[in-house]
Motif scaffolding. Sequence first.
Motif, PDB file in Angstrom:
ATOM      1  N   GLN A   1       0.825  -1.193   0.000  1.00  0.00           N
ATOM      2  CA  GLN A   1       0.000   0.000   0.000  1.00  0.00           C
ATOM      3  C   GLN A   1       0.864   1.250   0.000  1.00  0.00           C
ATOM      4  N   PRO A   2       0.376   2.372  -0.511  1.00  0.00           N
ATOM      5  CA  PRO A   2       1.168   3.596  -0.535  1.00  0.00           C
ATOM      6  C   PRO A   2       1.437   4.095   0.875  1.00  0.00           C
ATOM      7  N   GLU A   3       2.607   4.781   1.045  1.00  0.00           N
ATOM      8  CA  GLU A   3       2.982   5.282   2.356  1.00  0.00           C
ATOM      9  C   GLU A   3       2.215   6.545   2.715  1.00  0.00           C
ATOM     10  N   SER A   4       1.741   7.303   1.728  1.00  0.00           N
ATOM     11  CA  SER A   4       0.986   8.522   2.020  1.00  0.00           C
ATOM     12  C   SER A   4      -0.471   8.176   2.224  1.00  0.00           C
ATOM     13  N   GLY A   5      -1.084   8.786   3.220  1.00  0.00           N
ATOM     14  CA  GLY A   5      -2.477   8.512   3.527  1.00  0.00           C
ATOM     15  C   GLY A   5      -3.420   9.378   2.716  1.00  0.00           C
ATOM     16  N   VAL A   6      -4.692   9.088   2.836  1.00  0.00           N
ATOM     17  CA  VAL A   6      -5.736   9.828   2.131  1.00  0.00           C
ATOM     18  C   VAL A   6      -6.402  10.775   3.116  1.00  0.00           C
TER      19      VAL A   6
ATOM     20  N   VAL B   1       1.075  18.836  18.620  1.00  0.00           N
ATOM     21  CA  VAL B   1       0.942  17.732  17.676  1.00  0.00           C
ATOM     22  C   VAL B   1       1.950  17.958  16.556  1.00  0.00           C
ATOM     23  N   ALA B   2       2.950  17.096  16.475  1.00  0.00           N
ATOM     24  CA  ALA B   2       3.987  17.267  15.454  1.00  0.00           C
ATOM     25  C   ALA B   2       3.521  16.765  14.093  1.00  0.00           C
ATOM     26  N   HIS B   3       2.897  15.584  14.069  1.00  0.00           N
ATOM     27  CA  HIS B   3       2.469  14.983  12.803  1.00  0.00           C
ATOM     28  C   HIS B   3       1.074  14.407  12.968  1.00  0.00           C
ATOM     29  N   VAL B   4       0.354  14.320  11.872  1.00  0.00           N
ATOM     30  CA  VAL B   4      -0.961  13.691  11.825  1.00  0.00           C
ATOM     31  C   VAL B   4      -0.882  12.563  10.802  1.00  0.00           C
ATOM     32  N   TYR B   5      -1.390  11.393  11.178  1.00  0.00           N
ATOM     33  CA  TYR B   5      -1.286  10.220  10.323  1.00  0.00           C
ATOM     34  C   TYR B   5      -2.661   9.616  10.056  1.00  0.00           C
TER      35      TYR B   5
ATOM     36  N   LEU C   1       1.506   3.813   9.792  1.00  0.00           N
ATOM     37  CA  LEU C   1       1.105   5.208   9.919  1.00  0.00           C
ATOM     38  C   LEU C   1       1.507   5.948   8.644  1.00  0.00           C
ATOM     39  N   ARG C   2       0.508   6.533   7.970  1.00  0.00           N
ATOM     40  CA  ARG C   2       0.761   7.247   6.715  1.00  0.00           C
ATOM     41  C   ARG C   2       0.416   8.715   6.932  1.00  0.00           C
TER      42      ARG C   2
END
Length: 693
Positions: free
Chosen positions: A10-15, A361-365, A372-373
């Motif tokens: 699956q792609p590493e970037s999320g939708v 919050v540093a990152h959102v996945y 975690l994408r």
Amino acid sequence: MGSKHSEHGQPESGVAVSDPARVRNIALVGPSGAGKTTLTEALLAAAGVLGRAGSVPEGTTVCDHDPAAVRQQRSVGLSVAPLLHDEVKVNLIDTPGYADFVGELRAGLRAADAALFVVSAAEGVDAATTTLWAECAAVGMPRALVIARLDHARADFAAELAACQDAFGAGVLPVYLPVADGLLALITQRGPTGAPATPAELALMAAARAELLEGIIAESEDESLMDRYLAGEEIDPATVIADLETAVARGAFHPVFPVCAVTGLGLTQLLDALARAFPSPLEHPLPMVTDPDGHAHAGLTADPDGPLAAEVVRTAVDSYVGRVSLVRVFSGTLRPERAVHVSGHGLADRGHEDHDTDERVAHVYSPLGATLREVPFCVAGDLCAVTKVGSAETGDTVSAPEDPILMAPWAMPEPMLPIAVTAKTRSDEDTMSRNLSRLVAGDPTLRMERNAETHQLVLWCMGEAHADVVLDRLRTGGAEVDTEPVRVSLRETFAARARGHGRHVKQSGGHGQYAVCDIEVEPLPTGSGFEFVDRVVGGSVPHQFIGSVEKGVRAQLDRGLRDGHPVVDIRVTLIDGKSHSVDSSDAAFQTAGSLALRDAAEKSRISLLEPIDKVDITIPDDHLGTVLGDLSSRRGRVLGTTTNSPGHTTIQAEVPATSLLRYPIDLRSQTSGAGTFTRTFSHFDPLPTPQPA
């Protein structure tokens, strides 16, 4: 959770979607073994998220990534797997079906806007299944059903449908009918190939289609539609599909979809239904919201531009990235590199002290099982994961620092199975303590108790499987732990009146110690506690030392007399004593009071008292005789029974706590997983004396 790389292609970037109307949060619910995780894998593969579906027996599924889930061959925690279908983001929330993990189910229902109830075409509807259905009904969750595992040798769609209708009501109606070479679409009247149905196929679906259309149209907002339908007008399928979404959202109509994850039968049709016929976050009411002082907050909606209101629905600890919080955003938009306010209140009894903290919050996945994408934002109605928010615990509210709010917590079941754990070494003690703090932070159904009387560390769990997972996670975290039998705190009391003499006289140069007192002890009725009476005459014990005698007696009551258990339900009367003008002191009379009570105990018979709990046991009526007989064998006393729902009885009883140590396991066995109970301390009763053989 934690890995940012995929083992499934699956792609590493999320939708990330910007419109809540394009989000569907669907909790997959059903008994253990029904095929929820397998169905999730098949849907992900059908939507192109996975190159191939994983296998539960092989431990390669996206959702069952926890080592305990792989070992037990069943889900032990909720997991999120998003997919994109027709420009709609569908967050599949795979929940455990085993009763021990009902806390994970309730967390999943909190995050969801609808439930997809999965039952096996080969298993029927058992008591555990109806219990799960009731869990969904209790929170007003819209529900649809999937009858899965149609490839099983004993699969019988018609029989399973009838069983579901009998168990869940007349609102359970199929949208498709399985035939030898595919599915018949009742709304569009299409055959297995997608072409218009043949006359034979139309005849086969006629009765089911009529019932389905009437069920859907009855929920329509167009009140004239039923009249037109009954008059013989052919209703446009697009209108019926639009009303299907309304019917599902209202919660009284439950469409049924036949699906086979192995052959792929019905997967495309189910994906279409999830995107087109299930409610969006815009149609789901938000939890009650207050400000930190408890005052009602202005009503929130699923508006991406509104004030931030989100909730941590699950907390996990990953060995690589640390704490991972699964968050449902109800209002506003959660963005990376922003400050947030984290609030947690109302769970102090579970080991979660009230807290209010500002974090960043540093990152959102976007989570896909353990993967975690990263995404640029998470809008109202969507689910996401954030990492390294150190104060966040399951059930916490996440809001804007300038406008902090607090969401009402969802109801959590009380753990009833105690497990006493010990660390093998001092080093293991430290590791166990750190691991336990993480586990308790993430699992509101786990309660930790350090019993000051038995000196045991007791973990209160939901059942044997839950305890197994907790111990497994402790050991995986590097702590070597053992279990030992749980000891129940008893009490001591005097069985008869007795007198005691306490003399504490010491002389060792300078000021000595001198105190003499005489007491009389008598038993009181159960639950009376402790009374101290002063009947000294003539000043034989100076007034300033009377309280000292009482202090000494109370200290000895806490330490116990014969077996080291606290002493209760007695009256101690100070009747006489002696003092010295120089050597008497507060400490001396405290010691004399303690000695006098011990002397009285040596002259009397001391009885042991055991704790008695008040229990409320809810069971299907079919198991009433079995459960009542078992209570009798546990020295239980039935106080009464009530009928609180059709087919179910609640038994009120008093049972010794020593007989309840494994009751969650035994009750589940006696009722096929459908029995539940609550317990509260009632009183102490004399422990029966073993009769000589």
